[in-house]
Design an enzyme around this catalytic site. Structure first.
Site, short mmCIF file in Angstrom:
data_model
loop_
_atom_site.label_atom_id
_atom_site.label_comp_id
_atom_site.label_asym_id
_atom_site.label_seq_id
_atom_site.Cartn_x
_atom_site.Cartn_y
_atom_site.Cartn_z
N PRO A 1 0.86 -1.19 0.00
CG PRO A 1 -0.27 -1.31 2.04
CD PRO A 1 0.95 -1.81 1.34
CD GLU B 1 0.27 -6.99 11.77
OE1 GLU B 1 -0.61 -6.91 12.66
OE2 GLU B 1 0.99 -6.01 11.46
CE1 TYR C 1 1.51 6.94 4.06
CE2 TYR C 1 0.48 9.11 4.10
CZ TYR C 1 1.37 8.18 4.63
OH TYR C 1 2.12 8.51 5.72
NE ARG D 1 -0.49 3.68 9.99
CZ ARG D 1 -0.56 4.04 11.27
NH1 ARG D 1 -1.25 5.08 11.60
NH2 ARG D 1 0.06 3.35 12.20
CB THR E 1 13.08 1.94 8.69
OG1 THR E 1 12.71 1.31 7.46
CG2 THR E 1 14.37 1.34 9.19
NE ARG E 2 5.98 4.13 12.14
CZ ARG E 2 5.22 4.06 13.21
NH1 ARG E 2 5.69 4.37 14.38
NH2 ARG E 2 3.97 3.70 13.09
CG ASP F 1 -5.09 5.59 0.81
OD1 ASP F 1 -6.16 5.95 0.29
OD2 ASP F 1 -4.90 5.55 2.04
NE ARG G 1 -0.77 -4.23 4.57
CZ ARG G 1 -1.01 -3.31 5.51
NH1 ARG G 1 -2.21 -3.17 6.01
NH2 ARG G 1 -0.03 -2.54 5.94
CG ASP H 1 7.12 3.00 6.18
OD1 ASP H 1 6.68 1.86 5.93
OD2 ASP H 1 6.79 3.65 7.18
C1 UGA Z 1 2.44 -0.60 11.22
C2 UGA Z 1 2.51 -1.95 10.52
O1 UGA Z 1 3.84 -2.24 10.13
C3 UGA Z 1 1.61 -1.88 9.28
O2 UGA Z 1 1.74 -3.04 8.52
C4 UGA Z 1 0.19 -1.65 9.73
O3 UGA Z 1 -0.67 -1.53 8.63
C5 UGA Z 1 0.16 -0.36 10.51
O4 UGA Z 1 1.11 -0.36 11.58
C6 UGA Z 1 -1.24 -0.15 11.10
O5 UGA Z 1 -1.35 -0.09 12.31
O6 UGA Z 1 -2.18 -0.08 10.36
P1 UGA Z 1 3.20 1.86 10.42
O7 UGA Z 1 4.62 2.14 10.13
O8 UGA Z 1 2.64 2.35 11.70
O9 UGA Z 1 2.95 0.31 10.28
O10 UGA Z 1 2.23 2.36 9.23
P2 UGA Z 1 2.58 3.07 7.87
O11 UGA Z 1 3.91 2.64 7.36
O12 UGA Z 1 2.32 4.51 8.01
O13 UGA Z 1 1.45 2.45 6.93
C7 UGA Z 1 1.47 1.10 6.52
C8 UGA Z 1 1.32 1.03 4.99
O14 UGA Z 1 0.07 1.61 4.62
C9 UGA Z 1 2.40 1.79 4.23
O15 UGA Z 1 2.81 1.08 3.11
C10 UGA Z 1 1.72 3.10 3.85
O16 UGA Z 1 2.22 3.68 2.66
C11 UGA Z 1 0.28 2.68 3.70
N1 UGA Z 1 -0.70 3.75 4.04
C12 UGA Z 1 -0.58 4.46 5.17
C13 UGA Z 1 -1.73 4.01 3.17
O17 UGA Z 1 -1.85 3.36 2.11
N2 UGA Z 1 -2.61 5.01 3.47
C14 UGA Z 1 -2.50 5.77 4.60
O18 UGA Z 1 -3.34 6.68 4.82
C15 UGA Z 1 -1.45 5.48 5.48
MN MN Z 2 5.65 2.07 8.30
#
Ligand code: UGA
Ligand code: MN
Length: 306
Positions: free
Chosen positions: A63, A249, A65, A133, A278-279, A94, A138, A164
């Site tokens: 995913p 998960e 965005y 998110r 990583t972020r 997204d 997915r 990321d």
């Molecule tokens: C953690 C987990 O590693 C994610 O797999 C999980 O989906 C997420 O928490 C969650 O709680 O939903 P995190 O680093 O906090 O990940 O989340 P992001 O990396 O900001 O987002 C996960 C993925 O969704 C990324 O590939 C991001 O690009 C995508 N995303 C995020 C969207 O497609 N739309 C959004 O508005 C935000």
């Molecule tokens: Mn992330």
């Protein structure tokens, strides 16, 4: 005369002995060759039993965005994926429409890919609601797999890889031959240096996790791969907003009928970290100061894609 007969006799005896020696050598060589061939064949047969001649494809669902760092993150990820053969990258934006930025990026990144999009509805995006998110994105990736792959023909594994994270290219070979669900540690996640399955005698016995360790599968999205047959056989299993962040998960794996004893520990019995949660730091953009604007016309930068 007599002397000549003896020496002829002796020569022919020598020749007979030499012949015998030669035949013995040939037989011994043939014997050794047969033993060698049997050993090689055994190893080969052993390998063929476990490794199908078809190379399974890794379907990576990502995913993504829009934010300032999106292209940089996607670039970093594609540079890793370029090192992996038989890989198909399903990138799900997204967004209401496919953006120019991601479209052009995917056309030129060099990784075999499919570009999809689906927008997260506004109410699911609201800050402070603690909604997970990448849920719909997915699911769109799963729909594509279920529509386009045939369990009778296709072999592969599905991996949910956020845009990321940081991936070691070796990780993909660890997951390629997943029979059901394979698992491995994830670095820099859940308040720990790494979260990891606990492995004893080659089997997963529990979880080294600080965040909700009571989960059936206390694992991050980046820590498992699923054989496509399991995905194709569970046509209805999806991610859902009723799952809290951190439980996507475990709910998904439970819904796929996964049992802890079925898990296949990878990365040297889960002793190696090959992926990091990583972020990317949010970039603070300074407002251009007067002097800067005088020196460079702002329009010059307007159409530069970052
Ligand atoms: C953690 C987990 O590693 C994610 O797999 C999980 O989906 C997420 O928490 C969650 O709680 O939903 P995190 O680093 O906090 O990940 O989340 P992001 O990396 O900001 O987002 C996960 C993925 O969704 C990324 O590939 C991001 O690009 C995508 N995303 C995020 C969207 O497609 N739309 C959004 O508005 C935000
Ligand atoms: Mn992330």
């Amino acid at each position: 005369m007599m002397k000549q007969v003896i020496s002829k006799y002796q020569v022919s005896m020598k020749l007979v002995r030499l012949k015998k020696l030669f035949i013995c050598c040939v037989i011994a060589m043939m014997g050794l060759t047969i033993i060698f061939m049997i050993k090689v064949t055994r190893v080969w047969v052993h390998q063929v039993q476990y490794v199908s001649p078809v190379i399974p494809t890794i379907y990576v669902i990502t995913p993504t965005y829009y934010r300032l760092e999106q292209k940089a993150d996607l670039t970093r990820m594609s540079n890793t994926l370029l090192h992996v053969h038989h890989l198909h990258w399903i990138v799900v934006e997204d967004s209401v429409e496919k953006t120019k930025l991601v479209t052009y990026f995917l056309e030129t990144c060099g990784v075999i890919n499919t570009h999809l999009n689906i927008s997260t509805p506004r109410e699911k995006r609201l800050r402070g609601t603690e909604l997970p998110r990448g849920v719909l994105q997915r699911n769109a990736g799963l729909d594509w797999i279920r529509t386009n792959l045939d369990p009778e023909v296709d072999e592969g594994v599905v991996y949910f890889a956020d845009d990321d994270n940081t991936y070691n290219r070796k990780l993909f070979e660890e997951m390629r031959y997943t029979q059901r669900v394979s698992v491995w540690p994830v670095g820099l996640v859940g308040g720990l240096k790494h979260e990891s399955p606990i492995v004893k005698n080659g089997k997963v016995k529990g979880w080294n996790a600080m965040y909700m360790p009571e989960r059936n599968f206390a694992i991050d999205m980046a820590g498992f791969g699923v054989n496509i047959n399991i995905i194709l056989n569970h046509t209805k299993t999806k991610f859902s907003y009723s799952m809290l962040p951190g439980t996507l998960e475990t709910s998904f794996l439970t819904a796929l009928g996964t049992k802890i004893q079925d898990l296949e520990p990878r990365a040297d019995g889960c002793t190696k970290v090959l992926v990091w949660h990583t972020r990317t730091e949010k970039t603070k953009i300074e407002k251009p100061k007067d002097g800067f604007l005088k020196q460079y016309k702002q329009e010059q930068f307007a159409d530069v894609e970052v």
